[in-house]
Scaffold this motif. Structure first.
Motif, PDB file in Angstrom:
ATOM      1  N   ARG A 132      -8.974  27.667 -14.072  1.00  8.12           N
ATOM      2  CA  ARG A 132      -7.823  27.922 -14.872  1.00  8.12           C
ATOM      3  C   ARG A 132      -6.935  29.101 -14.483  1.00  8.12           C
ATOM      4  O   ARG A 132      -5.809  29.169 -14.333  1.00  8.12           O
ATOM      5  N   SER A 133      -7.877  30.056 -14.012  1.00  4.11           N
ATOM      6  CA  SER A 133      -7.209  31.488 -13.621  1.00  4.11           C
ATOM      7  C   SER A 133      -6.470  31.041 -12.272  1.00  4.11           C
ATOM      8  O   SER A 133      -5.221  31.719 -12.212  1.00  4.11           O
ATOM      9  N   ILE A 134      -6.851  30.415 -11.367  1.00  4.26           N
ATOM     10  CA  ILE A 134      -6.589  30.007  -9.984  1.00  4.26           C
ATOM     11  C   ILE A 134      -4.896  29.282 -10.413  1.00  4.26           C
ATOM     12  O   ILE A 134      -3.983  29.611  -9.682  1.00  4.26           O
ATOM     13  N   LEU A 135      -5.214  28.134 -11.358  1.00  2.71           N
ATOM     14  CA  LEU A 135      -3.915  27.412 -11.490  1.00  2.71           C
ATOM     15  C   LEU A 135      -2.882  28.317 -12.280  1.00  2.71           C
ATOM     16  O   LEU A 135      -1.638  28.043 -11.840  1.00  2.71           O
ATOM     17  N   GLU A 136      -3.069  29.192 -12.980  1.00  4.24           N
ATOM     18  CA  GLU A 136      -2.129  29.848 -13.803  1.00  4.24           C
ATOM     19  C   GLU A 136      -1.343  31.023 -12.651  1.00  4.24           C
ATOM     20  O   GLU A 136      -0.143  31.170 -12.836  1.00  4.24           O
ATOM     21  N   THR A 137      -2.492  31.368 -11.922  1.00  2.00           N
ATOM     22  CA  THR A 137      -1.911  32.348 -10.984  1.00  2.00           C
ATOM     23  C   THR A 137      -1.069  31.825  -9.835  1.00  2.00           C
ATOM     24  O   THR A 137       0.040  32.534  -9.337  1.00  2.00           O
ATOM     25  N   ALA A 138      -1.019  30.259  -9.884  1.00  2.00           N
ATOM     26  CA  ALA A 138      -0.316  29.630  -8.820  1.00  2.00           C
ATOM     27  C   ALA A 138       1.125  29.117  -9.747  1.00  2.00           C
ATOM     28  O   ALA A 138       1.971  28.499  -9.127  1.00  2.00           O
ATOM     29  N   GLY A 139       0.930  29.599 -10.944  1.00  3.14           N
ATOM     30  CA  GLY A 139       2.155  29.344 -11.768  1.00  3.14           C
ATOM     31  C   GLY A 139       2.361  28.117 -12.355  1.00  3.14           C
ATOM     32  O   GLY A 139       3.344  27.510 -12.951  1.00  3.14           O
ATOM     33  N   LYS A 140       1.069  27.467 -12.580  1.00  2.41           N
ATOM     34  CA  LYS A 140       0.748  26.100 -13.340  1.00  2.41           C
ATOM     35  C   LYS A 140       0.335  26.346 -14.848  1.00  2.41           C
ATOM     36  O   LYS A 140      -0.205  27.367 -15.008  1.00  2.41           O
ATOM     37  N   ARG A 141       1.029  25.654 -15.496  1.00  5.18           N
ATOM     38  CA  ARG A 141       0.627  25.865 -17.164  1.00  5.18           C
ATOM     39  C   ARG A 141      -0.734  24.874 -17.261  1.00  5.18           C
ATOM     40  O   ARG A 141      -0.726  23.902 -16.936  1.00  5.18           O
ATOM     41  N   CYS A 142      -1.727  25.304 -17.757  1.00  4.59           N
ATOM     42  CA  CYS A 142      -2.943  24.839 -17.729  1.00  4.59           C
ATOM     43  C   CYS A 142      -3.703  25.192 -19.200  1.00  4.59           C
ATOM     44  O   CYS A 142      -3.605  26.330 -19.657  1.00  4.59           O
ATOM     45  N   GLY A 143      -4.333  24.161 -19.947  1.00  2.00           N
ATOM     46  CA  GLY A 143      -5.114  24.342 -21.044  1.00  2.00           C
ATOM     47  C   GLY A 143      -6.622  24.246 -20.521  1.00  2.00           C
ATOM     48  O   GLY A 143      -6.696  23.751 -19.405  1.00  2.00           O
ATOM     49  N   ILE A 144      -7.225  24.750 -21.597  1.00  5.08           N
ATOM     50  CA  ILE A 144      -8.821  24.984 -21.292  1.00  5.08           C
ATOM     51  C   ILE A 144      -9.641  24.446 -22.644  1.00  5.08           C
ATOM     52  O   ILE A 144      -9.103  24.945 -23.601  1.00  5.08           O
ATOM     53  N   ILE A 145     -10.741  23.652 -22.505  1.00  2.00           N
ATOM     54  CA  ILE A 145     -11.644  23.396 -23.642  1.00  2.00           C
ATOM     55  C   ILE A 145     -13.057  23.739 -23.148  1.00  2.00           C
ATOM     56  O   ILE A 145     -13.356  23.071 -22.025  1.00  2.00           O
ATOM     57  N   GLY A 146     -13.787  24.237 -24.056  1.00  2.00           N
ATOM     58  CA  GLY A 146     -15.110  24.532 -23.710  1.00  2.00           C
ATOM     59  C   GLY A 146     -15.968  25.333 -24.716  1.00  2.00           C
ATOM     60  O   GLY A 146     -15.417  25.518 -25.594  1.00  2.00           O
ATOM     61  N   THR A 147     -16.855  25.924 -24.166  1.00  4.80           N
ATOM     62  CA  THR A 147     -17.694  26.779 -25.203  1.00  4.80           C
ATOM     63  C   THR A 147     -17.059  27.832 -25.915  1.00  4.80           C
ATOM     64  O   THR A 147     -17.360  28.275 -26.930  1.00  4.80           O
ATOM     65  N   THR A 148     -16.204  28.466 -25.105  1.00  6.55           N
ATOM     66  CA  THR A 148     -15.258  29.660 -25.695  1.00  6.55           C
ATOM     67  C   THR A 148     -14.146  29.005 -26.771  1.00  6.55           C
ATOM     68  O   THR A 148     -13.208  30.016 -27.110  1.00  6.55           O
ATOM     69  N   GLY A 149     -13.913  27.827 -26.970  1.00  4.62           N
ATOM     70  CA  GLY A 149     -12.906  27.149 -27.604  1.00  4.62           C
ATOM     71  C   GLY A 149     -11.874  26.385 -26.798  1.00  4.62           C
ATOM     72  O   GLY A 149     -12.057  26.217 -25.587  1.00  4.62           O
ATOM     73  N   VAL A 150     -10.728  26.319 -27.378  1.00  8.17           N
ATOM     74  CA  VAL A 150      -9.564  25.863 -26.786  1.00  8.17           C
ATOM     75  C   VAL A 150      -8.435  26.832 -26.752  1.00  8.17           C
ATOM     76  O   VAL A 150      -8.127  27.671 -27.708  1.00  8.17           O
ATOM     77  N   GLU A 151      -7.810  26.958 -25.451  1.00 18.92           N
ATOM     78  CA  GLU A 151      -6.704  27.986 -24.882  1.00 18.92           C
ATOM     79  C   GLU A 151      -5.563  27.079 -24.332  1.00 18.92           C
ATOM     80  O   GLU A 151      -5.775  26.362 -23.333  1.00 18.92           O
ATOM     81  N   TYR A 152      -4.567  27.460 -24.978  1.00 23.09           N
ATOM     82  CA  TYR A 152      -3.322  27.012 -24.019  1.00 23.09           C
ATOM     83  C   TYR A 152      -1.960  27.799 -24.388  1.00 23.09           C
ATOM     84  O   TYR A 152      -1.974  27.851 -25.718  1.00 23.09           O
ATOM     85  N   CYS A 153      -1.145  28.008 -23.674  1.00 26.94           N
ATOM     86  CA  CYS A 153       0.104  28.694 -23.723  1.00 26.94           C
ATOM     87  C   CYS A 153      -0.016  29.863 -24.657  1.00 26.94           C
ATOM     88  O   CYS A 153       0.623  30.287 -25.628  1.00 26.94           O
TER      89      CYS A 153
END
Length: 499
Positions: A132-153
């Protein structure tokens, strides 16, 4: 409003009553209390409850469509008692049906994004956050789901499971896509595969980090063979697979993978290879530097602000998949330099005297991996602050006590979600293996005071690992959770004592 049949395209089923083409539906539910007109109620058999038993109630509440696993003669209602307008179908797996109905109900949002799934015994969370860090650094909008919860925007939601229930997954997918997310990174757990939570999702990329015996027991997997089988399912659901070739069983997994495969490694010849690893520890930086060479003439000199060889593997997975996607090398390097993952080898405080690290390690295997990693930085002393969860297997306590004795210079034994047990009893269990093995320790049952003790008694060059809770922001005692985040306590201690 869609017809029930519109949501059944990917499901094998038998019509038992009514006509799915004539029933309008707007929602899928699996909690009988939510059954109502225009809902599809899915009957599922759980460890403690079989919701087929709630069918009379569901029918009284007006559910328009019902999905069952049982034969009609075994249902608690007769077909003659069903209203004419109700459609009832039978499937082999209600959990699979729930997953595919949920995808249809939300309009198949996963198909509208590039989906990257990560599985493995260790490294899922860190690898997912790196991607996610790489994609967002590249200007892509990215969501993530996992152990630490759900995050987007900028939004965050807590979850009970690493891989949430299928309905919740597709609900989050739809919210992410509607918020503009182009990419989705998710942790795919073995339980998620076993319980059909990911059924109906085709991952664009599926990553396998490693596998070791874990999650084997009455409520998880019956044995290692089953655990490995469900882990391997990631490649059955992926267009492209990415495998750690240095991992145990890698050759077997590669040979049996049904999708196009790429590999990464540090020790073996692979599509993406890491080398020249250097552990760097200064007042400003504790991490690793290494080189990556791979497909499409990829050549990178990486500086990763996370310590340890196993984080090089996590970074290799993230770098490899993002390279396959086509992310610019400069963006990859920038993201790696500044990536942070809450509670995963997280450097919470650092000065000229000490480095304080927070990590989620909560069993002997994870503890040994972490402490061996920190040993590579040659601390004057390696101090570990830890306890064990109450009302959990005592084997974990014995294993962590033995590991601490073997690998730490000093153990500070304290509380960690004691639940309905006494913290002192848990500490005594840890001591039962730590003391005979010659481990040096102090007991400070209050976790806040234990962290304070570790930091105020630090010697020049110490590394202090506060482990077990990681990103968790609570302490649970006698059924009550109160706010407690290790990182915050570390920061407060540094301010309070002028460290």
């Amino acid at each position: 409003m869609p017809k029930f049949s519109d949501w059944l395209n990917d499901i094998n089923y038998t019509v038992v009553h009514g006509n799915p083409d004539k029933v309008e539906v707007s929602e899928v539910v699996f909690d009988s209390r939510k059954a109502a007109p225009e809902t599809v109620f899915v009957c599922m058999k759980g460890a403690n409850v079989d919701s087929h038993s709630f069918l009379p109630e569901v029918i009284r509440q007006g559910a328009s469509a019902i999905v069952v696993e049982e034969e009609p003669e075994k249902l608690p209602v007769s077909l003659e008692d069903l209203p004419d307008g109700v459609a009832l179908i039978r499937v082999d797996s209600a959990r699979e049906a729930l997953a595919k109905l949920s995808a249809a109900r939300f309009g198949y949002p996963a198909r509208e994004m590039t989906v990257i799934a990560v599985t493995g015994t260790k490294g899922k969370t860190t690898t997912a956050h790196m991607i996610r860090s790489i994609l967002e650094t590249a200007g892509k909008r990215c969501g993530i789901i996992g152990t630490t919860g759900v995050e987007y925007c900028g939004r965050h939601f807590e979850t009970k499971n690493t891989t949430p229930e299928s309905y919740d997954l597709h609900s989050y997918f739809r919210k992410m896509r509607d918020a503009g997310c182009e990419y989705l990174v998710m942790e795919a757990s073995s339980q998620g595969f076993k319980l059909h939570r990911t059924d109906g999702i085709q991952f664009d990329y599926g990553i396998f980090t490693n596998i070791e015996p874990d999650h084997i027991g009455p409520n998880e997997h019956k044995d290692f063979a089953e655990y490995k089988y469900y882990k391997s399912m990631i490649f059955r659901q992926s267009k492209v697979g990415l495998l750690n070739l240095d991992a145990d069983y890698a050759d077997e997994l590669l040979q049996n993978a049904p999708c196009k495969m790429y590999t990464f490694a540090l020790d073996r010849t692979a599509d993406f290879m890491g080398s020249s690893i250097e552990h760097v520890h200064t007042d400003q930086f504790t991490g690793v530097e290494f080189q990556v060479r791979g497909r499409n003439r990829l050549q990178l000199d990486v500086k990763l602000d996370l310590p340890g060889r196993y984080n090089v593997y996590n970074a290799m997975a993230a770098i490899s998949v993002c390279s396959l996607i086509g992310i610019d090398s400069h963006r990859i390097l920038e993201a790696m330099r500044y990536v942070k993952v809450d509670g995963r080898v997280e450097i919470a405080f650092k000065n000229s005297r000490m480095t304080v690290i927070v990590d989620y390690a909560h069993n002997a295997m994870a503890m040994e991996n972490l402490l061996s990693t920190l040993r590579a930085y040659h601390p004057k002393r390696l101090v570990v602050v830890f306890g064990c969860g109450g009302n959990r297997s005592k084997e974990r306590r014995y294993g962590m006590g033995e590991t601490a004795a073997k690998m730490a210079d000093l153990s500070i034994l304290t509380a960690d979600n004691s639940r309905y047990e006494k913290t002192e009893d848990i500490i005594n269990d840890i001591k039962s293996t730590l003391v005979p093995a010659g481990g040096k320790y102090v007991e400070v049952p209050d976790r806040r005071e234990a962290i304070q003790y570790a930091m105020t008694h630090a010697e020049d060059g110490d590394m202090i690992a506060v482990i077990g809770k990681g990103h968790e922001d609570y302490n649970e005692v006698n059924g009550v959770r109160t706010h407690f985040l290790d990182r915050e306590v570390i920061e407060e201690t540094a301010r309070q004592f002028g460290l």
